[in-house]
Design an enzyme around this catalytic site. Structure first.
Site, PDB file in Angstrom:
ATOM      1  NE  ARG A 133      -3.793  -2.333   2.002  1.00  0.00           N
ATOM      2  CZ  ARG A 133      -4.636  -2.819   2.901  1.00  0.00           C
ATOM      3  NH1 ARG A 133      -4.617  -2.367   4.140  1.00  0.00           N
ATOM      4  NH2 ARG A 133      -5.510  -3.741   2.570  1.00  0.00           N
ATOM      5  CG  HIS A 140      -6.685   1.846   5.589  1.00  0.00           C
ATOM      6  ND1 HIS A 140      -8.054   1.716   5.637  1.00  0.00           N
ATOM      7  CD2 HIS A 140      -6.199   0.578   5.538  1.00  0.00           C
ATOM      8  CE1 HIS A 140      -8.373   0.425   5.595  1.00  0.00           C
ATOM      9  NE2 HIS A 140      -7.274  -0.286   5.557  1.00  0.00           N
TER      10      HIS A 140
END
Lengths: 257, 588
Positions: B285, B352
């Site tokens: 990510r 996140h």
């Protein structure tokens, strides 16, 4: 933007506490594209002033995930039970016309706590009543779980998405503060646990629970539940199936007692 | 000794798993949660949970899972606990399967597995695209079973305010407040487990739920617990932009074949596939987020000139998408309007996950005896970057470690909480009551919700994907100012019942403290590692910074200490994704 001077007008049914009298209050919030009911309420609390220009307490409501998976923000929006995060203002206006007043009220089948927050403890207590769990010996790792067919998983998975939000309970004419009816969602949960290979070993306990006061016989087949379920669980199919199951079970229980 | 009890704070996966493990051994648990536990933030996890089940003929091993996790985390995680987690993973998945999780199946009725970022093997078990919700519901059901048996008492709608620490420095319980009645009371417990999740709300806009404020971590930080590696914040590459939050579009979209692209010279440019041929769209990510940021911000190639690129699934069959990714198809369609089965989704990176968190030992105990932490609120398993589908695993696994460890600790006590000095409880209660009175009387000029927006904007701008010391220094200054501005809050709600603004203002104070730890950690770490990227220091500098940053609270701001990382199992090597990862030498 052309919408700079446009407002979203909401009318909120408010109540200061469980025993207080409800009253209505209106708010205007500057319009922006892509807002939802939660973001409108968030704007209200940043500047809690009603349409009369009076500073008031911010509206109290529940929300959490804002993605329609936690079920917290359920309320009546223009009379329909649904999650306020997924109630997009632009979509509502497509149906009602731009700028038309949006009416927010707490669900009516549960005790009000304050403003739009309600007490849904009853639903969780009823999950205990129907024994909505797989009774494993313990959570330690012993072996692979039972095989389970893909075709069964496909429909059982849909039931397992139930977030205990209360929409079906609100829409059901047989659920009320006075009745003991466990409601549509919980009947579907029984089917889920009676389908799992380990849960199935104890299906009679759950069928028993469905046949007591407040059980499946209180369903009046109004079929409203299915229409409001945000997770599109075909509740009426599951209720019909469980009706057959309880009938069969009642017959067997009578015959072999 | 009088009857013993353990307090678990938080009803997400880590808290529920810890509760289950304690209740199974016959010890009572008080489970304190802000929301009905079924509505905890774990329900938002979508894509799946990793375990080397090796059912796809790929010779997958728990060692490879371990190596992928350490490599993906840029070698910052202590290795032995991560190894144990990866080894426990298959057993955890099979247990969840036995307990009724509706995992997606193969034709012969086994658990299906899919690809995820930063790993070459199919290793991710899933239940459509609502895996977190399915696991959470399952744990909720099992805990309900113990509740029905009288072993677990739930306190839903209560907020943890602080730990009770006695004169011996031992945690004997906590103080919590009821969100509705506003009652503040003592909870006595022989151990307290915090499983209170991450702090995405510190950035105001994130993929997390509104309860993920990090307030509990912020509170015990001020009571002497340490925070570790706080500068490592995962920014998920594919989130939907929204006014109220950025909604996650699961990495499983790419795992199942989704492609990320934008236009360059009038033609689609699949930039991840071009930049990272070995992993393509399935780079970890941090790598994907930086690439999207570069394409949009540095190169100005975002779709429609905005900060957004396409995540495209429209080439995949509708039935396949509905079955395996239904949950996110619905979220995108509902909240955006377009049908992702037909047109590409527009996405941009969003805040996140917190890799960092409360500093704990291998038993998940903090430096305060009796106070434990598990789940996203701890710092243990992900190093400098978390691999997708490892968070559900670490949440559950840490519960299986922390629960029994707390139980063992409690049983070894010579004096129970019931027998502890009463003064410690009443003193802490009085302190919290006095603070509540102060909150009620705040009548300055700052609206707490507006102040929070400002905090989030600054954190996103200054402590986001790309960091530099000038902005971080400015942010440090900003935080010092906002601490003063907090004192000038106006308590806009004057009601003494179910007053959400009181809770929000208190949370905000703790959020600011955690934001300070994030900022100072980022300022001190002059290197680039995992999610922490400073263009002025573009390389990983192991000699200086292969160390855990430990933050200690002081009234003048956090003090950072550095702690050695346990790299006893895998020797650190350069982390690259344009070519395939070398096999680690110590693998057996």
């Amino acid at each position: 933007m052309a919408n700079d001077d446009k407002f979203i007008n909401i009318k909120v049914k408010r109540q200061d506490g469980p025993d207080a009298a409800p009253y209505w209050e209106e708010f205007n919030v500057p319009y922006k594209p892509n807002m939802n009911v939660v973001s409108v309420l968030m704007e209200v609390r940043k500047n809690p002033v009603n349409v009369q220009g009076k500073a008031v307490n911010p509206v109290v409501w529940e929300c959490n995930c804002l993605e329609e998976v936690c079920g917290a923000c359920t309320m009546l929006i223009n009379g329909v039970p649904r999650q306020s995060c997924a109630a997009l203002i632009d979509k509502i206006y497509e149906q009602t016309g731009f700028g038309k007043q949006i009416v927010l009220a707490p669900l009516t089948k549960f005790p009000v706590v304050r403003d739009l927050t309600i007490n849904r403890e009853r639903m969780f207590a009823n999950l205990i009543r129907v024994k909505a769990w797989v009774p494993v010996d313990g959570s330690w790792a012993i072996a692979r779980g039972p095989r389970f067919a893909d075709r069964e998983q496909r429909w059982a998975y849909i039931i397992s998405r139930c977030m205990t939000c209360g929409c079906c309970q609100e829409a059901c004419p047989n659920v009320s503060n006075k009745s003991k009816f466990i409601g549509p969602s919980h009947i579907a949960q029984v089917r889920l646990f009676n389908t799992h290979p380990i849960g199935e070993m104890h299906k009679e306990e759950r069928l028993d629970a469905l046949m007591y006061e407040g059980g499946i016989q209180e369903c009046g087949n109004a079929q409203n539940c299915r229409k409001v379920c945000p997770k599109e669980i075909p509740l009426t199919n599951h209720i019909a199936f469980m009706n057959k199951e309880t009938n069969k079970y009642a017959f067997r229980r009578w015959r072999y007692r | 000794m009088s009857k013993q009890k353990i307090i678990v704070v938080g009803g997400g996966l880590a808290g529920l798993m810890a509760t289950m493990r304690i209740a199974e051994k016959g010890m009572s648990v008080d489970l304190i949660s802000l929301v009905p536990v079924k509505r905890s933030h774990s329900v938002c996890a979508q894509g799946g949970i990793n375990a080397a089940l090796d059912t796809k003929g790929e010779n997958d091993t728990t060692w490879e899972h371990f190596d992928d996790t350490i490599y993906g985390g840029d070698f910052l995680a202590n290795q032995p606990p991560v190894k144990r987690m990866c080894e426990a993973a298959p057993g955890i998945i099979y247990t969840m399967d036995r307990m009724g999780v509706m995992f997606t199946r193969t034709a012969e009725g086994l658990l299906d597995l899919r690809n995820f970022g930063g790993q070459k093997n199919k290793r991710t078990a899933f239940a459509g695209a609502t895996t977190g919700a399915q696991l959470e519901y399952c744990c909720d059901e099992q805990v309900r079973k113990h509740e029905a048996a009288g072993l677990v008492t739930k306190y839903e709608g209560w907020e943890f305010l602080s730990a009770v620490i006695d004169g011996e420095g031992v945690c004997r319980g906590c103080i919590a407040q009821n969100l509705t009645t506003m009652e503040i009371r003592i909870f006595k417990g022989d151990a307290v487990i915090l499983a209170t999740g991450g702090g995405g709300m510190i950035y105001a806009k994130s993929t997390t739920s509104t309860i993920c404020t990090g307030t509990a971590a912020g509170s015990i930080f001020q009571q002497g617990a340490r925070l570790a590696n706080m500068e490592f914040i995962q920014i998920h590459p594919t989130a939907m932009l929204g006014d109220d939050k950025t909604r996650l579009m699961s990495e499983s979209a790419r795992g199942e074949g989704g492609r990320v692209w934008t236009y360059k010279d009038g033609k689609p440019w699949y930039f991840l596939e071009e930049m990272y041929p070995a992993y393509g769209n399935l780079v970890p990510r941090d790598i994907a987020s930086r690439a999207i940021h570069k394409v949009c911000v540095d190169m100005g190639l975002g779709i429609d000139g905005k900060n957004q690129v396409y995540l495209d699934l429209s080439h995949l069959p509708t039935d396949f998408l509905n079955r395996r990714l239904g949950g996110i198809m619905e979220i995108y369609e509902k909240f955006h309007g377009d049908d992702p089965r037909k047109v590409a989704m527009k996405i941009f990176p969003g805040i996140h996950y917190f890799m960092g968190g409360i500093h704990v030992d291998e038993d998940h105990q903090t430096c305060i005896p009796g106070l434990f932490a598990a789940g996203e609120c701890d710092y243990m398993y992900h190093g400098a970057n978390r691999l997708g589908a490892n968070s559900l695993l670490s949440a559950l696994y840490s519960g299986t470690v922390c629960g029994p460890a707390a139980l063992k600790y409690a049983k070894g006590l010579s004096k129970t909480a019931e027998d502890a000095d009463e003064k410690a409880f009443t003193d802490e209660l009085k302190k919290q009551e006095a603070f509540y009175e102060k909150l009620k009387k705040l009548n300055g000029t700052e609206n707490p919700y507006v102040l929070h927006q400002e905090l989030g904007e600054k954190m996103r701008a200054n402590v986001g994907i790309v960091r530099n010391n000038k902005d971080l220094t400015a942010n440090d200054q900003f935080i010092r100012e906002i601490k003063e501005r907090w004192e000038k809050i106006n308590m806009v709600d004057g009601h003494g019942f179910s007053n959400q603004t009181i809770f929000f203002a208190r949370d905000l104070k703790n959020m600011i403290e955690v934001a300070h730890a994030i900022t100072v950690g980022a300022l001190r770490r002059d290197e680039s590692r995992g999610s922490h990227y400073k263009p002025d220091f573009p390389d990983r500098i192991d000699e200086k910074f292969l160390k855990t940053s430990k933050s200690r609270w002081t009234p003048d701001g956090p003090e950072i200490e550095w702690e050695e990382v346990d790299i006893s199992l895998i020797k650190p090597r350069k982390r690259v994704y344009n070519v395939a990862k070398e096999v680690s030498a110590s693998g057996k």
